[in-house]
Scaffold this motif. Sequence first.
Motif, PDB file in Angstrom:
ATOM      1  N   GLU A 184       2.058  49.617  30.435  1.00 25.02           N
ATOM      2  CA  GLU A 184       3.063  48.660  29.983  1.00 25.02           C
ATOM      3  C   GLU A 184       2.379  47.342  29.658  1.00 25.02           C
ATOM      4  N   ALA A 185       2.584  46.837  28.450  1.00 23.92           N
ATOM      5  CA  ALA A 185       1.986  45.571  28.025  1.00 23.92           C
ATOM      6  C   ALA A 185       3.070  44.507  27.925  1.00 23.92           C
ATOM      7  N   VAL A 186       2.908  43.435  28.690  1.00 22.24           N
ATOM      8  CA  VAL A 186       3.850  42.311  28.683  1.00 22.24           C
ATOM      9  C   VAL A 186       3.186  41.156  27.953  1.00 22.24           C
ATOM     10  N   LEU A 187       3.916  40.520  27.040  1.00 20.29           N
ATOM     11  CA  LEU A 187       3.363  39.440  26.213  1.00 20.29           C
ATOM     12  C   LEU A 187       3.977  38.099  26.594  1.00 20.29           C
ATOM     13  N   CYS A 188       3.123  37.098  26.849  1.00 21.08           N
ATOM     14  CA  CYS A 188       3.550  35.714  27.060  1.00 21.08           C
ATOM     15  C   CYS A 188       2.842  34.841  26.021  1.00 21.08           C
ATOM     16  N   ARG A 189       3.483  33.725  25.657  1.00 20.09           N
ATOM     17  CA  ARG A 189       2.939  32.876  24.597  1.00 20.09           C
ATOM     18  C   ARG A 189       2.522  31.494  25.087  1.00 20.09           C
TER      19      ARG A 189
ATOM     20  N   ARG B 119       5.561  39.352  39.533  1.00 15.48           N
ATOM     21  CA  ARG B 119       5.128  40.740  39.653  1.00 15.48           C
ATOM     22  C   ARG B 119       3.618  40.826  39.651  1.00 15.48           C
ATOM     23  N   THR B 120       3.083  42.016  39.853  1.00 15.37           N
ATOM     24  CA  THR B 120       1.636  42.209  39.844  1.00 15.37           C
ATOM     25  C   THR B 120       1.203  42.921  38.561  1.00 15.37           C
ATOM     26  N   PHE B 121      -0.029  42.639  38.141  1.00 17.27           N
ATOM     27  CA  PHE B 121      -0.606  43.256  36.952  1.00 17.27           C
ATOM     28  C   PHE B 121      -1.974  43.836  37.293  1.00 17.27           C
ATOM     29  N   ASP B 122      -2.399  44.803  36.472  1.00 17.95           N
ATOM     30  CA  ASP B 122      -3.701  45.429  36.664  1.00 17.95           C
ATOM     31  C   ASP B 122      -4.784  44.792  35.802  1.00 17.95           C
ATOM     32  N   LEU B 123      -4.382  44.033  34.774  1.00 18.14           N
ATOM     33  CA  LEU B 123      -5.345  43.409  33.875  1.00 18.14           C
ATOM     34  C   LEU B 123      -4.666  42.282  33.115  1.00 18.14           C
ATOM     35  N   LEU B 124      -5.427  41.220  32.866  1.00 15.57           N
ATOM     36  CA  LEU B 124      -4.938  40.074  32.097  1.00 15.57           C
ATOM     37  C   LEU B 124      -5.826  39.864  30.879  1.00 15.57           C
ATOM     38  N   ILE B 125      -5.206  39.818  29.688  1.00 17.95           N
ATOM     39  CA  ILE B 125      -5.897  39.413  28.460  1.00 17.95           C
ATOM     40  C   ILE B 125      -5.434  38.000  28.160  1.00 17.95           C
ATOM     41  N   LEU B 126      -6.346  37.050  28.181  1.00 21.58           N
ATOM     42  CA  LEU B 126      -5.982  35.631  28.205  1.00 21.58           C
ATOM     43  C   LEU B 126      -6.630  34.862  27.062  1.00 21.58           C
ATOM     44  N   ASP B 127      -5.789  34.278  26.200  1.00 25.13           N
ATOM     45  CA  ASP B 127      -6.284  33.397  25.149  1.00 25.13           C
ATOM     46  C   ASP B 127      -6.704  32.075  25.777  1.00 25.13           C
ATOM     47  N   VAL B 128      -7.796  31.503  25.313  1.00 18.16           N
ATOM     48  CA  VAL B 128      -8.277  30.244  25.880  1.00 18.16           C
ATOM     49  C   VAL B 128      -7.460  29.071  25.366  1.00 18.16           C
ATOM     50  N   GLY B 129      -7.214  29.024  24.050  1.00 13.52           N
ATOM     51  CA  GLY B 129      -6.491  27.904  23.453  1.00 13.52           C
ATOM     52  C   GLY B 129      -5.001  28.171  23.384  1.00 13.52           C
ATOM     53  N   LEU B 130      -4.232  27.530  24.271  1.00 10.80           N
ATOM     54  CA  LEU B 130      -2.793  27.746  24.327  1.00 10.80           C
ATOM     55  C   LEU B 130      -2.063  26.424  24.117  1.00 10.80           C
ATOM     56  N   PRO B 131      -0.802  26.459  23.685  1.00  7.36           N
ATOM     57  CA  PRO B 131      -0.107  25.208  23.332  1.00  7.36           C
ATOM     58  C   PRO B 131       0.078  24.244  24.496  1.00  7.36           C
TER      59      PRO B 131
ATOM     60  N   MET C 204       1.158  54.402  36.417  1.00  2.00           N
ATOM     61  CA  MET C 204       1.496  53.401  35.410  1.00  2.00           C
ATOM     62  C   MET C 204       0.647  52.153  35.639  1.00  2.00           C
ATOM     63  N   ARG C 205       0.031  51.646  34.579  1.00  5.35           N
ATOM     64  CA  ARG C 205      -0.733  50.413  34.661  1.00  5.35           C
ATOM     65  C   ARG C 205       0.030  49.309  33.943  1.00  5.35           C
ATOM     66  N   HIS C 206      -0.152  48.086  34.414  1.00  8.34           N
ATOM     67  CA  HIS C 206       0.608  46.951  33.884  1.00  8.34           C
ATOM     68  C   HIS C 206      -0.360  45.884  33.398  1.00  8.34           C
ATOM     69  N   LEU C 207      -0.205  45.521  32.137  1.00  7.74           N
ATOM     70  CA  LEU C 207      -1.117  44.612  31.455  1.00  7.74           C
ATOM     71  C   LEU C 207      -0.364  43.369  31.005  1.00  7.74           C
ATOM     72  N   LEU C 208      -0.940  42.198  31.260  1.00  7.68           N
ATOM     73  CA  LEU C 208      -0.356  40.940  30.801  1.00  7.68           C
ATOM     74  C   LEU C 208      -1.221  40.368  29.687  1.00  7.68           C
ATOM     75  N   ILE C 209      -0.596  40.075  28.537  1.00  8.05           N
ATOM     76  CA  ILE C 209      -1.271  39.458  27.394  1.00  8.05           C
ATOM     77  C   ILE C 209      -0.738  38.045  27.238  1.00  8.05           C
ATOM     78  N   VAL C 210      -1.626  37.056  27.175  1.00  4.40           N
ATOM     79  CA  VAL C 210      -1.222  35.663  26.971  1.00  4.40           C
ATOM     80  C   VAL C 210      -1.858  35.196  25.671  1.00  4.40           C
ATOM     81  N   GLU C 211      -1.050  35.113  24.615  1.00  4.96           N
ATOM     82  CA  GLU C 211      -1.543  34.782  23.277  1.00  4.96           C
ATOM     83  C   GLU C 211      -0.425  34.083  22.500  1.00  4.96           C
ATOM     84  N   ASP C 212      -0.702  32.861  21.998  1.00  5.43           N
ATOM     85  CA  ASP C 212       0.347  32.092  21.333  1.00  5.43           C
ATOM     86  C   ASP C 212       0.491  32.438  19.858  1.00  5.43           C
ATOM     87  N   ASP C 213      -0.520  33.059  19.256  1.00  8.33           N
ATOM     88  CA  ASP C 213      -0.417  33.497  17.868  1.00  8.33           C
ATOM     89  C   ASP C 213       0.524  34.697  17.824  1.00  8.33           C
TER      90      ASP C 213
END
Length: 237
Positions: free
Chosen positions: A29-34, A46-58, A3-12
């Motif tokens: 598993e994809a976890v979403l933060c805003r 927790r630990t993640f295997d990859l981070l998708i990170l938006d540059v412009g956040l609130p 199982m791989r764990h992915l963190l997405i940080v996107e405010d849209d």
Amino acid sequence: MPMRHLLIVEDDRALGDGVRLALQHPDLEAVLCRSLAEARTALESRTFDLLILDVGLPDGSGLDLLRQIRQTSALPVILLTANDMETDIVAGLESGADDYITKPFSLAVLRARVNTQLRRSETVSPPAEHLELGPFLFDFGRMDFRKNGAPIELSKTEQKLLRLLVENRGRTLTRSVLVDRIWTDGAEYVDENALSVTVKRLRGKLEDSPSKPQYLKTVYGLGYTWTVSGPSEKLVL
């Protein structure tokens, strides 16, 4: 496949939900933060295997979080941004990003980039059996551990901790993850000091100066990490 764990940080909201749904998979598993605050909480817990990170956040720039991560971790990071200026791309890559995607983008392209980063991370730190790191030789199959050729006696718990750290070298493992992975005998309660005691004992056996560790380092407020080795690193499966 593990199982791989992915963190997405996107405010849209629409984009974030779309990316999470597009990437969610039985083996992923994809976890979403805003926000940055939510992302920091997730990374601490927790630990993640990859981070998708938006540059412009609130609550700030994703680049600040990226720089913070790079102080202690080699976690693969893909940046998302609406800025396609060359200077913005350079700033992201120089801050430690592994890849960079500008909006709008194709979800198929994003999936391909994600798969590429996950494949690369698999080749960086495969499960270790016989591993040479600087002055150390760790043979987990034969339970033979040496420093500069001299044998080191490790308890079963110390071996479990060491293996987790060296297999994830360059990444920070939180205290909660380590406790969960090391003490898996079904006990409902584990003394909070058990991990600290095990780390102290392991440092006493591995470090030249346990009070000033060079290898098994504390990431204050998060957990522990084994520093990435240089060109002397060798791995035999």
